[in-house]
Design an enzyme around this catalytic site. Structure first.
Site, mmCIF file in Angstrom:
data_model
loop_
_atom_site.group_PDB
_atom_site.id
_atom_site.type_symbol
_atom_site.label_atom_id
_atom_site.label_comp_id
_atom_site.label_asym_id
_atom_site.label_seq_id
_atom_site.Cartn_x
_atom_site.Cartn_y
_atom_site.Cartn_z
ATOM 1 N N SER A 119 -8.498 -2.707 9.739
ATOM 2 C CA SER A 119 -8.663 -3.891 8.885
ATOM 3 C C SER A 119 -9.999 -4.585 9.112
ATOM 4 O O SER A 119 -10.512 -4.645 10.234
ATOM 5 C CB SER A 119 -7.538 -4.875 9.212
ATOM 6 O OG SER A 119 -7.813 -6.149 8.685
ATOM 7 N N GLU A 122 -10.221 -7.582 9.335
ATOM 8 C CA GLU A 122 -9.959 -8.679 10.276
ATOM 9 C C GLU A 122 -10.549 -8.367 11.654
ATOM 10 O O GLU A 122 -10.732 -9.267 12.467
ATOM 11 C CB GLU A 122 -8.453 -8.928 10.404
ATOM 12 C CG GLU A 122 -7.859 -9.713 9.264
ATOM 13 C CD GLU A 122 -8.383 -11.147 9.179
ATOM 14 O OE1 GLU A 122 -8.118 -11.932 10.089
ATOM 15 O OE2 GLU A 122 -9.057 -11.462 8.192
ATOM 16 N N TYR A 137 -3.425 -10.660 15.217
ATOM 17 C CA TYR A 137 -3.360 -9.525 14.288
ATOM 18 C C TYR A 137 -4.654 -8.700 14.383
ATOM 19 O O TYR A 137 -4.613 -7.472 14.538
ATOM 20 C CB TYR A 137 -3.163 -10.020 12.847
ATOM 21 C CG TYR A 137 -3.352 -8.936 11.806
ATOM 22 C CD1 TYR A 137 -2.332 -8.032 11.527
ATOM 23 C CD2 TYR A 137 -4.565 -8.799 11.113
ATOM 24 C CE1 TYR A 137 -2.511 -7.022 10.583
ATOM 25 C CE2 TYR A 137 -4.740 -7.796 10.178
ATOM 26 C CZ TYR A 137 -3.716 -6.910 9.909
ATOM 27 O OH TYR A 137 -3.892 -5.909 8.983
ATOM 28 N N ASP A 174 0.826 -1.211 0.000
ATOM 29 C CA ASP A 174 0.000 0.000 0.000
ATOM 30 C C ASP A 174 0.859 1.261 0.000
ATOM 31 O O ASP A 174 0.525 2.249 -0.656
ATOM 32 C CB ASP A 174 -0.914 0.036 1.236
ATOM 33 C CG ASP A 174 -1.998 -1.008 1.179
ATOM 34 O OD1 ASP A 174 -1.987 -1.850 0.258
ATOM 35 O OD2 ASP A 174 -2.875 -1.000 2.067
#
Ligand code: NAP
Ligand code: F7E
Length: 349
Positions: free
Chosen positions: A152, A154, A176, A42
């Site tokens: 994220s 996630e 994470y 990114d």
């Protein structure tokens, strides 16, 4: 948006410090952005995006024995590289103090989910506490800077609502995801506590030919190309049933930039609104080069995770309506573009 940008750079930006009328003032009028994680996927796309808009770009890299500049080599003369580490408060404070950026994009992190299970403490230091270290530096030495945090999907993990939007409750499923959730909330907290312009983009999976080889899309597109060229015969993989909302990284860095141009700081979900399984990914990639994936894929429990995120799909309605963001590549276009790029790269060797 452009009108507001003008106001912003004369209100908070370097134009304040420029005496009008000289050539050097022209550069002083350019907005300046600082990017952590510039050597990552990114970071490289964002640096290109901001340079094209006329920004001065400062990229933060950590000291290693070997430079990892492959993704930004072509930008090096135009980007200023400075050294700091997410683990080291002092280094972060110094680079931000010296650069005095208008915008700060915190993209640096330990970003691979399986590594977060094997190195959970380090992941927490980088991906969670690293955010606080940067926010502390911003608060103390450059509080006028606008701050972007790379949150994220996630964080949604074991999803509590489908599709996932800004108001969906979080339920992370990996160290994470948990570290990202901390980074997300500390960003909200510094916005609310200290009035910083600090926002989080809750980005769903985004991919490109610059994606790290360990992530599933790149692992698959690289293998499809290798097998097509006769340089490999099989690919060992984990859970083929997992579903993700995959988009193109080049589109997602534009979403980051748009978020920092908004009149008020707000968090946004960024994704395509489409979900596909890993099996579909494999079928499109292998099909694109005329291969039957069933003859080459071997499912290996070694690649299963202790806890899986089964199904993610974004509702990007807010960012589309409020910031005019929209993805430009379909899932099939993204995957075939990545396979073609891997074929070209391998054929050149
Ligand atoms: P990436 O390719 O793994 O890049 C991570 C970057 O962080 C690299 O430049 C890396 O530098 C740097 N970094 C790692 N540890 C550091 C440390 N201790 N100090 C300074 N820099 C450090 O990740 P990405 O895909 O570009 O993702 C960018 C960000 O968005 C990450 O925070 C990721 O967690 C988040 N995110 C990604 C996605 C996605 O689908 N790509 C989705 C949501 C959120 P080295 O080159 O030295 O390793
Ligand atoms: O896995 C399954 C795996 O590693 C995607 C990061 O950028 O996006 C990324 O995290 C899915 C998982 O990405 C293999 O079990 C099957 O369900 O490409 P991935 P991720 O874990 O979704 C989020 C948004 C981030 O923020 C992260 O930084 O694919 N899968 N077989 C496999 N995954 C891998 N890596 N390798 C396999 O062989």
């Amino acid at each position: 948006m452009h009108g507001r940008q003008q106001v912003r750079f004369t209100t908070h930006g370097r134009a304040q410090r420029a005496a009008p009328g000289t050539t050097s003032d022209w550069r002083a009028l350019m907005p300046k952005a600082l990017i952590t994680g510039i050597t990552g996927q990114d970071g490289s796309y964002l640096a290109e995006h901001l340079l094209a808009k006329g920004y001065d770009v400062v990229g933060v890299v950590r000291r290693t024995s070997h430079h990892s500049y492959e993704r930004i080599e072509h930008l090096i003369p135009r980007v200023e590289i400075v050294a700091a580490d997410l683990l080291d408060q002092h280094s972060l404070t110094i680079v931000i103090q010296e650069a005095q950026p208008d915008e700060i994009y915190n993209l640096a992190a330990q970003s691979f989910v399986p590594t977060s299970f094997t190195q959970p403490v380090l992941t927490g230091e980088f991906t969670a506490l690293g955010v606080t270290r940067i926010l502390e530096a911003v608060r103390l030495v450059c509080p006028r800077a606008r701050f972007y945090q790379a949150s994220s999907s996630e964080m949604f993990g074991k999803v509590q609502q489908t599709p996932q939007r800004e108001t969906t409750p979080f339920y992370p499923r990996s160290p994470y995801g948990i570290a990202k959730l901390y980074g997300h909330w500390i960003t909200v907290n510094y916005r609310e506590s200290y009035g910083l312009y600090a926002v989080s983009g809750i980005l769903f999976n985004h991919e490109s030919p610059r994606r790290g080889m360990e992530f599933v899309t790149r692992k698959v597109t690289d293998a499809a190309a290798r097998i097509k060229l006769g340089r490999a015969t099989e690919l060992r993989m984990g859970n083929l049933d997992a579903k993700r909302d995959w988009g193109f990284a080049g589109d997602y860095v534009d979403a980051m930039w748009r978020m920092l141009q908004a009149p008020t700081p707000q968090d946004y979900v960024v994704g395509t609104g489409e979900s596909h399984s890993v099996e579909e990914l494999v079928a499109v990639a292998f099909g694109h080069v005329g291969l039957d994936w069933r003859k080459h894929i071997v499912v290996d429990p070694k690649f299963y995770r202790p806890a899986e995120v089964d199904f993610l799909i974004a509702d990007p309605a807010r960012i589309k309506a409020e910031l005019g963001w929209t993805p430009t590549l379909s899932f099939e276009q993204l995957v075939t573009m990545m396979v073609d790029a891997d074929l070209r790269r391998l054929q050149a060797r």
